[in-house]
Design a protein around this motif. Structure first.
Motif, mmCIF file in Angstrom:
data_model
loop_
_atom_site.group_PDB
_atom_site.id
_atom_site.type_symbol
_atom_site.label_atom_id
_atom_site.label_comp_id
_atom_site.label_asym_id
_atom_site.label_seq_id
_atom_site.Cartn_x
_atom_site.Cartn_y
_atom_site.Cartn_z
ATOM 1 N N TYR A 43 0.811 -1.214 0.000
ATOM 2 C CA TYR A 43 0.000 0.000 0.000
ATOM 3 C C TYR A 43 0.848 1.269 0.000
ATOM 4 N N ASP A 44 2.185 1.127 0.225
ATOM 5 C CA ASP A 44 3.002 2.319 0.478
ATOM 6 C C ASP A 44 4.221 2.405 -0.425
ATOM 7 N N GLN A 45 4.122 1.833 -1.634
ATOM 8 C CA GLN A 45 5.261 1.859 -2.549
ATOM 9 C C GLN A 45 4.873 2.547 -3.864
ATOM 10 N N PRO A 46 5.148 3.837 -3.990
ATOM 11 C CA PRO A 46 4.820 4.559 -5.224
ATOM 12 C C PRO A 46 5.469 3.889 -6.428
ATOM 13 N N THR A 52 -3.959 5.223 -2.870
ATOM 14 C CA THR A 52 -4.041 6.681 -2.895
ATOM 15 C C THR A 52 -5.077 7.171 -1.886
ATOM 16 N N PRO A 53 -5.043 8.453 -1.530
ATOM 17 C CA PRO A 53 -5.996 8.985 -0.548
ATOM 18 C C PRO A 53 -7.460 8.763 -0.919
ATOM 19 N N ASP A 54 -7.750 8.654 -2.220
ATOM 20 C CA ASP A 54 -9.140 8.435 -2.631
ATOM 21 C C ASP A 54 -9.509 6.953 -2.708
ATOM 22 N N GLY A 55 -8.611 6.097 -2.198
ATOM 23 C CA GLY A 55 -8.927 4.672 -2.106
ATOM 24 C C GLY A 55 -8.616 3.852 -3.338
ATOM 25 N N LYS A 56 -7.946 4.451 -4.314
ATOM 26 C CA LYS A 56 -7.584 3.721 -5.527
ATOM 27 C C LYS A 56 -6.201 3.084 -5.365
ATOM 28 N N PHE A 57 -5.889 2.145 -6.257
ATOM 29 C CA PHE A 57 -4.617 1.440 -6.189
ATOM 30 C C PHE A 57 -3.865 1.628 -7.497
ATOM 31 N N THR A 58 -2.585 1.990 -7.385
ATOM 32 C CA THR A 58 -1.776 2.232 -8.576
ATOM 33 C C THR A 58 -0.418 1.559 -8.429
ATOM 34 N N GLY A 59 0.252 1.349 -9.564
ATOM 35 C CA GLY A 59 1.604 0.822 -9.537
ATOM 36 C C GLY A 59 1.793 -0.393 -10.435
ATOM 37 N N PHE A 60 3.043 -0.718 -10.688
ATOM 38 C CA PHE A 60 3.398 -1.832 -11.560
ATOM 39 C C PHE A 60 2.839 -3.152 -11.040
ATOM 40 N N ASP A 61 3.019 -3.428 -9.745
ATOM 41 C CA ASP A 61 2.498 -4.675 -9.168
ATOM 42 C C ASP A 61 0.975 -4.740 -9.254
ATOM 43 N N LEU A 198 12.903 2.492 -4.438
ATOM 44 C CA LEU A 198 13.542 3.775 -4.161
ATOM 45 C C LEU A 198 13.246 4.786 -5.260
ATOM 46 N N ALA A 199 13.265 4.329 -6.512
ATOM 47 C CA ALA A 199 12.977 5.221 -7.642
ATOM 48 C C ALA A 199 11.556 5.759 -7.563
ATOM 49 N N GLY A 200 10.640 4.911 -7.140
ATOM 50 C CA GLY A 200 9.247 5.335 -7.007
ATOM 51 C C GLY A 200 9.082 6.454 -5.996
ATOM 52 N N PHE A 201 9.781 6.345 -4.864
ATOM 53 C CA PHE A 201 9.699 7.397 -3.848
ATOM 54 C C PHE A 201 10.379 8.683 -4.328
#
Length: 276
Positions: A43-46, A52-61, A198-201
């Motif tokens: 949940y915490d890896q950009p 996200t704050p609006d409850g959506k999920f994003t990212g490669f995984d 690390l790149a995501g952050f």
């Protein structure tokens, strides 16, 4: 007597009906068909797995997990994403809380003793993130006199303590966001984990210009899809989905969408080897 037989028959029908209903309620059968599936992600890896704050999920995984679920017969609306912290991934799988885990989950022998993997689907390398104005850390041994942050249960933390910088003051937190805060506030001197994370952050708007990757390939981290040990059928299906994802161009599309803004040079898609 006839009444008694009728009552017994009715009771038998009721029991069979309830049993059938209970079986039909299995939300994670793995066969799709309009049912639901629960998938473990971070949940915490950009750039990889972020709520996200609006409850959506994003990212490669998240994109990879959604693609796999679709190949298993589930629409995006049928997926429930469940938080899978590094230290809890094996428990979530073994307890049946999730059908599979796609959460920067490095394949290694220790974990394979408890769960099975499909993949790998991505190859990362362990690196260090430091403050942009800090030039005192250029190699792993420089960490011996520094405060180093990582996440409890991660292979990166173990790698540093056992092999790279045994005298580093290792601070293990529950999530990467806590490490980032500590790095910004100078409570720690460096954060170690996979360069993809690390790149995501570093690419997040609020962090741009504050941090930099040192650029060390301290280890190979092949990400796999974690699943219950012995579930060869699911492993085969997920492996097929991963191969298709690469062949049809979706893998490249997901990489560009999630890592492009960080100017992070990824490795080519790795060959699927688990289960073969």
């Amino acid at each position: 007597m006839k009444l008694h037989k009728a009552s017994a028959a009715a009771a038998a029908v009721l029991v069979l009906s309830l049993t059938a209903t209970a079986c039909g309620g299995d939300s994670d059968s793995g066969d799709g068909g309009g049912k639901k599936i629960t998938v473990g992600i971070k949940y915490d890896q950009p750039g990889l797995g972020l709520k996200t704050p609006d409850g959506k999920f994003t990212g490669f995984d998240v994109d990879v997990a959604t693609y796999i679920a679709k190949e298993l017969g589930y629409d995006a609306k049928d997926i429930t994403f469940k938080q899978a912290p590094s230290a809890e991934r094996e428990n979530l799988i073994k307890n049946g809380d999730v059908k599979f885990v796609a959460a920067t989950y490095t394949i290694n022998d220790k974990r394979k003793a408890e769960v099975d993997f499909a993949g790998p689907y991505f190859l990362a390398h362990q690196d260090l993130l430091v403050r942009a104005d800090d030039n005192s850390i250029t190699k792993a041994t420089d960490l011996n006199a520094k405060k180093l942050c990582s996440v409890t249960g991660s292979t990166s933390a173990q790698n540093v303590k056992e092999k790279l910088a045994p005298k580093a003051d290792l601070q293990e937190y529950g999530g990467y966001s806590e490490c980032i805060t500590g790095l910004e506030n100078k409570a720690v001197d460096a954060l170690t984990t996979d360069n993809s994370i690390l790149a995501g952050f570093a690419a997040q708007k609020e962090h741009q210009g504050k941090f930099k990757l040192v650029g060390l390939n301290l280890s190979d981290e092949p990400y796999g899809i974690g699943l219950k040990k012995g579930d060869k059928d699911l492993q085969t299906k997920i492996n097929a989905a991963l191969k298709k994802m690469v062949d049809d161009g979706s893998w490249d599309k997901f990489v560009k969408a999630n890592f492009g803004p960080a100017n992070y040079k990824t490795e080519p898609a790795p060959k699927v080897t688990e289960g073969s």
